[in-house]
Scaffold this active site. Structure first.
Site, PDB file in Angstrom:
ATOM      1  N   LYS A   1       0.705  -1.222   0.082  1.00  0.00           N
ATOM      2  CA  LYS A   1       0.035   0.079   0.051  1.00  0.00           C
ATOM      3  C   LYS A   1       1.052   1.111   0.034  1.00  0.00           C
ATOM      4  CE  LYS A   1      -1.928  -1.188   3.929  1.00  0.00           C
ATOM      5  NZ  LYS A   1      -1.414  -2.435   4.133  1.00  0.00           N
TER       6      LYS A   1
ATOM      7  N   ARG B   1     -10.024   0.133   8.805  1.00  0.00           N
ATOM      8  CA  ARG B   1      -9.529  -1.239   9.204  1.00  0.00           C
ATOM      9  C   ARG B   1     -10.429  -1.675  10.051  1.00  0.00           C
ATOM     10  NH1 ARG B   1      -3.485   0.056   9.240  1.00  0.00           N
ATOM     11  NH2 ARG B   1      -2.573  -2.072   9.520  1.00  0.00           N
TER      12      ARG B   1
ATOM     13  N   ARG C   1      11.667  -5.329   5.084  1.00  0.00           N
ATOM     14  CA  ARG C   1      11.354  -3.783   4.769  1.00  0.00           C
ATOM     15  C   ARG C   1      12.128  -2.858   5.494  1.00  0.00           C
ATOM     16  NH1 ARG C   1       5.247  -2.144   5.365  1.00  0.00           N
ATOM     17  NH2 ARG C   1       5.346  -2.825   7.499  1.00  0.00           N
TER      18      ARG C   1
ATOM     19  N   ARG D   1      11.100  -0.959  11.203  1.00  0.00           N
ATOM     20  CA  ARG D   1       9.931  -0.880  12.259  1.00  0.00           C
ATOM     21  C   ARG D   1      10.078  -1.799  13.470  1.00  0.00           C
ATOM     22  NH1 ARG D   1       4.672   0.000   8.788  1.00  0.00           N
ATOM     23  NH2 ARG D   1       3.924  -1.247  10.408  1.00  0.00           N
TER      24      ARG D   1
ATOM     25  N   ARG E   1      -0.893  -9.035  13.598  1.00  0.00           N
ATOM     26  CA  ARG E   1      -1.378  -7.941  12.652  1.00  0.00           C
ATOM     27  C   ARG E   1      -2.180  -8.814  11.632  1.00  0.00           C
ATOM     28  NH1 ARG E   1       4.357  -5.479  11.433  1.00  0.00           N
ATOM     29  NH2 ARG E   1       3.458  -4.535   9.985  1.00  0.00           N
TER      30      ARG E   1
HETATM   31  P1  ADP Z   1       1.106  -1.742   7.669  1.00  0.00           P
HETATM   32  O1  ADP Z   1       1.960  -0.865   6.706  1.00  0.00           O
HETATM   33  O2  ADP Z   1       2.071  -2.997   8.044  1.00  0.00           O
HETATM   34  O3  ADP Z   1      -0.026  -2.331   7.191  1.00  0.00           O
HETATM   35  P2  ADP Z   1       0.579   0.337   9.469  1.00  0.00           P
HETATM   36  O4  ADP Z   1       1.811   1.124   9.120  1.00  0.00           O
HETATM   37  O5  ADP Z   1      -0.844   0.676   8.120  1.00  0.00           O
HETATM   38  O6  ADP Z   1       1.004  -1.049   9.254  1.00  0.00           O
HETATM   39  O7  ADP Z   1       0.069   0.084  11.008  1.00  0.00           O
HETATM   40  C1  ADP Z   1       0.700  -0.116  12.057  1.00  0.00           C
HETATM   41  C2  ADP Z   1       0.131  -0.218  13.070  1.00  0.00           C
HETATM   42  O8  ADP Z   1      -0.545   1.114  13.513  1.00  0.00           O
HETATM   43  C3  ADP Z   1      -0.995  -1.047  13.090  1.00  0.00           C
HETATM   44  O9  ADP Z   1      -0.355  -2.536  13.613  1.00  0.00           O
HETATM   45  C4  ADP Z   1      -1.924  -0.748  14.268  1.00  0.00           C
HETATM   46  O10 ADP Z   1      -1.613  -0.970  15.464  1.00  0.00           O
HETATM   47  C5  ADP Z   1      -2.074   0.827  14.106  1.00  0.00           C
HETATM   48  N1  ADP Z   1      -3.009   1.228  13.237  1.00  0.00           N
HETATM   49  C6  ADP Z   1      -2.680   1.815  11.809  1.00  0.00           C
HETATM   50  N2  ADP Z   1      -3.924   2.150  11.238  1.00  0.00           N
HETATM   51  C7  ADP Z   1      -4.794   1.745  12.154  1.00  0.00           C
HETATM   52  C8  ADP Z   1      -6.130   1.862  11.936  1.00  0.00           C
HETATM   53  N3  ADP Z   1      -6.758   2.308  10.847  1.00  0.00           N
HETATM   54  N4  ADP Z   1      -6.920   1.412  13.210  1.00  0.00           N
HETATM   55  C9  ADP Z   1      -6.358   0.705  13.987  1.00  0.00           C
HETATM   56  N5  ADP Z   1      -4.994   0.686  14.149  1.00  0.00           N
HETATM   57  C10 ADP Z   1      -4.327   1.302  13.162  1.00  0.00           C
HETATM   58  P1  ADP Z   2       2.217  -1.887   3.126  1.00  0.00           P
HETATM   59  O1  ADP Z   2       2.215  -0.381   3.225  1.00  0.00           O
HETATM   60  O2  ADP Z   2       0.954  -2.507   2.606  1.00  0.00           O
HETATM   61  O3  ADP Z   2       2.458  -2.385   4.488  1.00  0.00           O
HETATM   62  P2  ADP Z   2       4.796  -1.594   1.721  1.00  0.00           P
HETATM   63  O4  ADP Z   2       4.402  -0.793   0.690  1.00  0.00           O
HETATM   64  O5  ADP Z   2       5.636  -0.936   3.099  1.00  0.00           O
HETATM   65  O6  ADP Z   2       3.493  -2.526   2.064  1.00  0.00           O
HETATM   66  O7  ADP Z   2       5.597  -2.946   1.355  1.00  0.00           O
HETATM   67  C1  ADP Z   2       6.093  -3.914   2.217  1.00  0.00           C
HETATM   68  C2  ADP Z   2       7.126  -4.559   1.690  1.00  0.00           C
HETATM   69  O8  ADP Z   2       7.139  -5.127   0.425  1.00  0.00           O
HETATM   70  C3  ADP Z   2       8.403  -3.340   1.376  1.00  0.00           C
HETATM   71  O9  ADP Z   2       9.780  -3.787   1.681  1.00  0.00           O
HETATM   72  C4  ADP Z   2       8.419  -3.213  -0.263  1.00  0.00           C
HETATM   73  O10 ADP Z   2       9.512  -2.620  -0.635  1.00  0.00           O
HETATM   74  C5  ADP Z   2       7.844  -4.432  -0.580  1.00  0.00           C
HETATM   75  N1  ADP Z   2       7.071  -4.686  -1.965  1.00  0.00           N
HETATM   76  C6  ADP Z   2       5.918  -3.752  -2.123  1.00  0.00           C
HETATM   77  N2  ADP Z   2       5.465  -4.239  -3.276  1.00  0.00           N
HETATM   78  C7  ADP Z   2       5.999  -5.005  -3.714  1.00  0.00           C
HETATM   79  C8  ADP Z   2       5.898  -5.855  -4.860  1.00  0.00           C
HETATM   80  N3  ADP Z   2       4.949  -5.715  -5.887  1.00  0.00           N
HETATM   81  N4  ADP Z   2       6.714  -6.753  -5.291  1.00  0.00           N
HETATM   82  C9  ADP Z   2       7.875  -7.340  -4.162  1.00  0.00           C
HETATM   83  N5  ADP Z   2       8.088  -6.372  -3.086  1.00  0.00           N
HETATM   84  C10 ADP Z   2       7.170  -5.422  -3.003  1.00  0.00           C
END
Ligand code: ADP
Ligand code: ADP
Ligand code: ZN
Length: 214
Positions: free
Chosen positions: A13, A87, A126, A161, A172
């Site tokens: 994302k 979420r 990551r 992270r 998660r």
């Molecule tokens: P990822 O990139 O791995 O999807 P995020 O950076 O979006 O994770 O979120 C990290 C953490 O922040 C989540 O595990 C949760 O604890 C909290 N969080 C983020 N967005 C939300 C949301 N919309 N509702 C509840 N908790 C959230």
């Molecule tokens: P999210 O925001 O959904 O948690 P990220 O954009 O941070 O996900 O991506 C998670 C990890 O996967 C990062 O290390 C990123 O570089 C890698 N990644 C993202 N998209 C792809 C893809 N299409 N193929 C392979 N690796 C990817």
């Protein structure tokens, strides 16, 4: 145009949101980034959410809805990308109400489909540039050998992270399946859902999202 990027942790994302910001002048609203900022700057709210985030649990709806409400009242530029929000069903309902209050619409919900085994590998590899937030991956997009970020051209720290470990990721994922995945059906029924293959290469996923939004 206002859109949601929907998918489990590691779906890509954040990576895709950056393209949309650059090319469409959209504003990325990542509740995860906002919560991490609150935590790092040591605000009261940051202290409350720190442990919850470390465990991989969801923060309360009230807190994240409050964060989004503030942003929606500000500059709208080329529209909003909701990244990691909503979420829960309560957050989805609240977002609908907030957009309505602002006279805005939700134009698409892009579901990024990935399989769980790929997520562990992605997340444990990551890192992000502390300067500009560019997302790297040890396997698919390694940090440049000279330590200079390809996006901002600076040699900043590349941050990992605290919650990007296998235990927290398991929790998660559980939260995602229990509380967030019902949103796929919710937005499908509303007629807003577009699904893309998130396992494809980054530029292929980008193309699929561009198609879905055109
Ligand atoms: P990822 O990139 O791995 O999807 P995020 O950076 O979006 O994770 O979120 C990290 C953490 O922040 C989540 O595990 C949760 O604890 C909290 N969080 C983020 N967005 C939300 C949301 N919309 N509702 C509840 N908790 C959230
Ligand atoms: P999210 O925001 O959904 O948690 P990220 O954009 O941070 O996900 O991506 C998670 C990890 O996967 C990062 O290390 C990123 O570089 C890698 N990644 C993202 N998209 C792809 C893809 N299409 N193929 C392979 N690796 C990817
Ligand atoms: Zn950078």
């Amino acid at each position: 145009m206002n859109i949601i990027l929907l998918g489990p942790p590691g779906a890509g994302k954040g990576t895709q949101a950056r393209f949309l910001v650059e090319e469409r002048n959209m504003i990325q609203l990542s509740t995860g980034d906002m919560l991490r900022e609150a935590k790092d700057s040591g605000t009261e709210m940051g202290k409350i959410v720190a442990d919850v985030m470390a465990r991989g649990d969801l923060v309360t709806d009230e807190i994240v809805i409050g964060l989004i409400r503030e942003k929606l009242e500000g500059d709208k530029a080329g529209g909003f990308i909701f990244d990691g929000f909503p979420r829960t069903l309560a957050q989805a309902d609240a977002l609908g109400d907030l957009l309505k209050e602002e006279g805005e619409t939700l134009d698409a919900v892009v579901e990024m489909q990935v399989d769980d085994t790929a997520l562990v590998a992605r997340i444990t590899a990551r890192s992000t540039c502390a300067g500009c937030g560019e997302v790297y991956n040890d396997n698919t997009k390694p940090i440049p050998a000279d330590g200079v970020c390809t996006s901002c051209g600076e040699a900043k720290e590349f941050k990992r992270r605290a919650d990007d470990n296998e235990d927290s990721l398991k929790q998660r994922l559980m939260e995602y399946y229990k509380k967030t995945s019902p949103l796929i059906g919710y937005y499908y029924a509303k007629g807003d859902l577009k699904s893309v293959d998130g396992l494809a290469d980054i530029d292929v996923v980008k193309g699929a999202i561009d198609n879905a939004l055109s």
